[in-house]
Structure formats: structure tokens, C-alpha cells
Design a protein around this motif. Structure first.
Motif, mmCIF file in Angstrom:
data_model
loop_
_atom_site.group_PDB
_atom_site.id
_atom_site.type_symbol
_atom_site.label_atom_id
_atom_site.label_comp_id
_atom_site.label_asym_id
_atom_site.label_seq_id
_atom_site.Cartn_x
_atom_site.Cartn_y
_atom_site.Cartn_z
ATOM 1 N N ALA A 174 5.150 22.554 12.181
ATOM 2 C CA ALA A 174 5.710 22.597 13.535
ATOM 3 C C ALA A 174 6.186 21.234 14.026
ATOM 4 C CB ALA A 174 4.667 23.166 14.501
ATOM 5 N N CYS A 175 5.923 20.186 13.294
ATOM 6 C CA CYS A 175 6.290 18.826 13.726
ATOM 7 C C CYS A 175 7.627 18.410 13.119
ATOM 8 C CB CYS A 175 5.206 17.832 13.293
ATOM 9 S SG CYS A 175 3.600 18.145 14.019
ATOM 10 N N PRO A 176 8.657 18.248 13.936
ATOM 11 C CA PRO A 176 9.954 17.819 13.391
ATOM 12 C C PRO A 176 9.889 16.457 12.704
ATOM 13 C CG PRO A 176 10.035 17.983 15.808
ATOM 14 C CD PRO A 176 8.691 18.463 15.382
ATOM 15 N N GLU A 177 8.945 15.610 13.089
ATOM 16 C CA GLU A 177 8.794 14.299 12.472
ATOM 17 C C GLU A 177 8.392 14.409 11.007
ATOM 18 O OE1 GLU A 177 7.753 14.042 16.840
ATOM 19 O OE2 GLU A 177 7.259 15.381 15.200
ATOM 20 N N LEU A 178 7.900 15.578 10.607
ATOM 21 C CA LEU A 178 7.448 15.785 9.229
ATOM 22 C C LEU A 178 8.380 16.691 8.435
ATOM 23 C CD1 LEU A 178 3.634 16.275 9.978
ATOM 24 C CD2 LEU A 178 4.829 14.173 9.308
ATOM 25 N N MET B 280 0.834 -1.194 0.000
ATOM 26 C CA MET B 280 0.000 0.000 0.000
ATOM 27 C C MET B 280 0.872 1.249 0.000
ATOM 28 S SD MET B 280 -2.852 1.424 2.655
ATOM 29 C CE MET B 280 -4.051 0.188 2.231
ATOM 30 N N GLN B 281 0.437 2.229 -0.764
ATOM 31 C CA GLN B 281 1.116 3.515 -0.788
ATOM 32 C C GLN B 281 0.179 4.550 -0.189
ATOM 33 O OE1 GLN B 281 3.644 3.955 -4.588
ATOM 34 N NE2 GLN B 281 1.818 2.825 -5.177
ATOM 35 N N TYR B 282 0.770 5.651 0.230
ATOM 36 C CA TYR B 282 0.008 6.739 0.839
ATOM 37 C C TYR B 282 0.241 8.009 0.034
ATOM 38 C CZ TYR B 282 -0.154 3.381 4.633
ATOM 39 O OH TYR B 282 -0.350 2.248 5.370
ATOM 40 N N TRP B 283 -0.781 8.858 0.007
ATOM 41 C CA TRP B 283 -0.773 10.055 -0.822
ATOM 42 C C TRP B 283 -1.369 11.231 -0.076
ATOM 43 C CZ3 TRP B 283 1.769 9.231 -5.254
ATOM 44 C CH2 TRP B 283 1.894 7.905 -5.677
ATOM 45 N N LEU B 284 -1.127 12.406 -0.598
ATOM 46 C CA LEU B 284 -1.834 13.607 -0.193
ATOM 47 C C LEU B 284 -2.417 14.185 -1.468
ATOM 48 C CD1 LEU B 284 -1.019 16.231 2.378
ATOM 49 C CD2 LEU B 284 -1.442 17.015 0.055
ATOM 50 N N GLU C 57 5.444 9.195 7.775
ATOM 51 C CA GLU C 57 4.652 10.437 7.831
ATOM 52 C C GLU C 57 3.167 10.109 8.028
ATOM 53 O OE1 GLU C 57 7.651 12.848 4.782
ATOM 54 O OE2 GLU C 57 5.819 11.920 4.009
ATOM 55 N N TRP C 58 2.687 9.103 7.273
ATOM 56 C CA TRP C 58 1.288 8.679 7.398
ATOM 57 C C TRP C 58 0.989 8.240 8.834
ATOM 58 C CZ3 TRP C 58 -2.871 8.956 4.231
ATOM 59 C CH2 TRP C 58 -4.005 8.249 4.631
ATOM 60 N N ALA C 59 1.858 7.397 9.371
ATOM 61 C CA ALA C 59 1.649 6.877 10.728
ATOM 62 C C ALA C 59 1.647 8.008 11.746
ATOM 63 C CB ALA C 59 2.723 5.844 11.062
ATOM 64 N N PHE C 60 2.575 8.943 11.629
ATOM 65 C CA PHE C 60 2.643 10.043 12.590
ATOM 66 C C PHE C 60 1.382 10.900 12.514
ATOM 67 C CE2 PHE C 60 3.572 14.412 13.750
ATOM 68 C CZ PHE C 60 4.051 14.231 15.044
ATOM 69 N N ILE C 61 0.976 11.280 11.315
ATOM 70 C CA ILE C 61 -0.191 12.150 11.173
ATOM 71 C C ILE C 61 -1.457 11.448 11.649
ATOM 72 C CG2 ILE C 61 -1.681 13.341 9.500
ATOM 73 C CD1 ILE C 61 0.953 13.941 7.913
ATOM 74 N N THR C 62 -1.646 10.196 11.248
ATOM 75 C CA THR C 62 -2.889 9.515 11.628
ATOM 76 C C THR C 62 -2.953 9.220 13.121
ATOM 77 O OG1 THR C 62 -1.987 7.376 10.973
ATOM 78 C CG2 THR C 62 -3.370 8.516 9.363
ATOM 79 N N THR C 63 -1.837 8.835 13.729
ATOM 80 C CA THR C 63 -1.884 8.486 15.156
ATOM 81 C C THR C 63 -1.710 9.701 16.061
ATOM 82 O OG1 THR C 63 0.447 7.868 15.185
ATOM 83 C CG2 THR C 63 -1.142 6.104 14.809
ATOM 84 N N GLY D 177 -5.294 11.168 15.967
ATOM 85 C CA GLY D 177 -5.733 10.335 17.073
ATOM 86 C C GLY D 177 -6.371 9.027 16.660
ATOM 87 N N ARG D 178 -6.031 8.542 15.449
ATOM 88 C CA ARG D 178 -6.571 7.261 14.958
ATOM 89 C C ARG D 178 -5.619 6.138 15.352
ATOM 90 N NH1 ARG D 178 -10.299 7.472 10.604
ATOM 91 N NH2 ARG D 178 -9.406 5.553 9.820
ATOM 92 N N GLN D 179 -6.156 4.979 15.518
ATOM 93 C CA GLN D 179 -5.326 3.802 15.836
ATOM 94 C C GLN D 179 -5.098 2.982 14.620
ATOM 95 O OE1 GLN D 179 -3.698 3.632 18.624
ATOM 96 N NE2 GLN D 179 -4.740 5.489 19.257
#
Length: 183
Positions: A146-150, A29-33, A171-177, A181-183
Motif C-alpha cells: 500500500a506504500c507508493p514509496e515502496l 553498508m548494504q541492506y537486505w530482506l 526503501e530501508w529508510a522509509f520502512i525503518t522510520t 518508527g525507528r530513528q
């Protein structure tokens, strides 16, 4: 009985079997914006659409078109990003739910996305359908910055104006979780 893979190795067919098993595995699976102007199509419009599905039309950048036509796959997930508005940001998640097909707006002379160089027998512009998955709180561009992870996220790169871009798994995991606040 010995495992099948051991039998294949013993028979000297490792390379052939490896290619066979690799060909049978599903693509990762790939992730997009995907950016949309909310006055044209918003996450609320997608949620309210018949079958919660809509064509992602109007892409007129070759690199974004190539991502959509050649790299995206049915089942890939994307952040639905509101752009060119008072507060741009991620508004939800959608899923790619069709193979690519020609964008009809390129042929309509009265449409703002009309392209006189595009021909019915050789279309330049392609689209895919997306399906509503979830609406989130608006995650503004400033919050993403503001997020260094991104820090390496393509969206945040100077001069980036692509309407469709890949998002890394991290990036997907950081933004969604962390941000949604999604699991």
C-alpha cells in the motif's frame, strides 16, 4: 603546511593516491530482506538463541545464494521477514555477522535440505550467521504494497520468490522510520 591532498596533486600522483584512498575506505553498508518460515526460525527464535545469533541455512536458490555468498558483508543489516505463514511480513531486523561458510545441511542425507550433487570438497550452498538487532511490530505484506514509496521494492515484484534480496537505501529508510518508527 599545505594539505596532504594538495601535495599529492602537485606531485602528479592523483590517480595513484585516489586508488589508495578508495581502497582504504570501508565498503558501503548494504541492506537486505531475508525470508524465513517462522515455524522453522522466527525473529523470536533468533532473539532467544545463544548470543542472539543463528546460521541462515537452507537457501537453495542460486541467485539468493550468490547474494549471501558474494554480495553480503559483515555488518550489513537485513529485514527479518516471516514467510509461508498466515500473515507474512517484516518481523524485525538482523545483522550479518559472519563471513560465508558451507551450509552443513546440504551434506546430511536425513535433512530436507540435503543436496546429493553437493560435495564436501566443492559445496554448492553457503550460509552466513545473523545476529538479532530488533523486533518490530509485524509489517504485513499488504501494508508494504500500500506504500507508493515502496513501488519498486523487489519483494513486491510479481513472481518474486527469492528468499534473500537487496533492499535499497531509500526503501530501508522509509520502512525503518515511517513503518517501524525507528530513528
Amino acid at each position: 603546511m599545505r594539505p596532504l591532498w594538495t601535495q599529492v596533486q602537485d606531485a602528479g600522483l592523483t590517480a595513484l593516491a585516489g586508488a589508495f584512498f578508495a581502497a582504504k575506505l570501508p565498503e558501503r553498508m548494504q541492506y537486505w530482506l531475508m525470508k524465513s518460515e517462522p515455524d522453522e526460525v522466527s525473529i523470536d527464535d533468533l532473539e532467544a538463541a545463544p548470543s542472539q545469533r543463528a546460521a541462515w541455512f537452507g537457501v537453495r536458490n542460486y541467485q539468493a545464494r550468490n547474494f549471501m555468498r558474494d554480495a553480503m558483508q559483515v555488518g550489513d543489516l537485513a529485514f527479518f521477514y516471516h514467510s509461508s505463514c498466515a500473515e507474512p511480513g517484516i518481523a524485525g531486523i538482523c545483522e550479518v555477522c559472519s563471513e560465508p561458510y558451507p551450509d552443513e545441511t546440504q551434506f546430511a542425507t536425513v535433512n530436507p535440505y540435503f543436496d546429493p550433487k553437493s560435495k564436501l570438497d566443492n559445496p554448492r550452498w553457503w550460509l552466513r550467521d545473523v545476529r538479532f538487532v530488533a523486533k518490530s511490530r509485524l509489517i504485513p505484506l499488504a501494508e508494504l504494497r500500500a506504500c507508493p514509496e515502496l513501488a519498486n521494492m523487489r519483494l513486491l515484484a510479481r513472481g518474486n520468490r527469492l528468499s534473500i534480496m537487496p533492499v535499497s537505501e531509500s526503501e530501508w529508510a522509509f520502512i525503518t522510520t515511517e513503518l517501524m518508527g525507528r530513528q
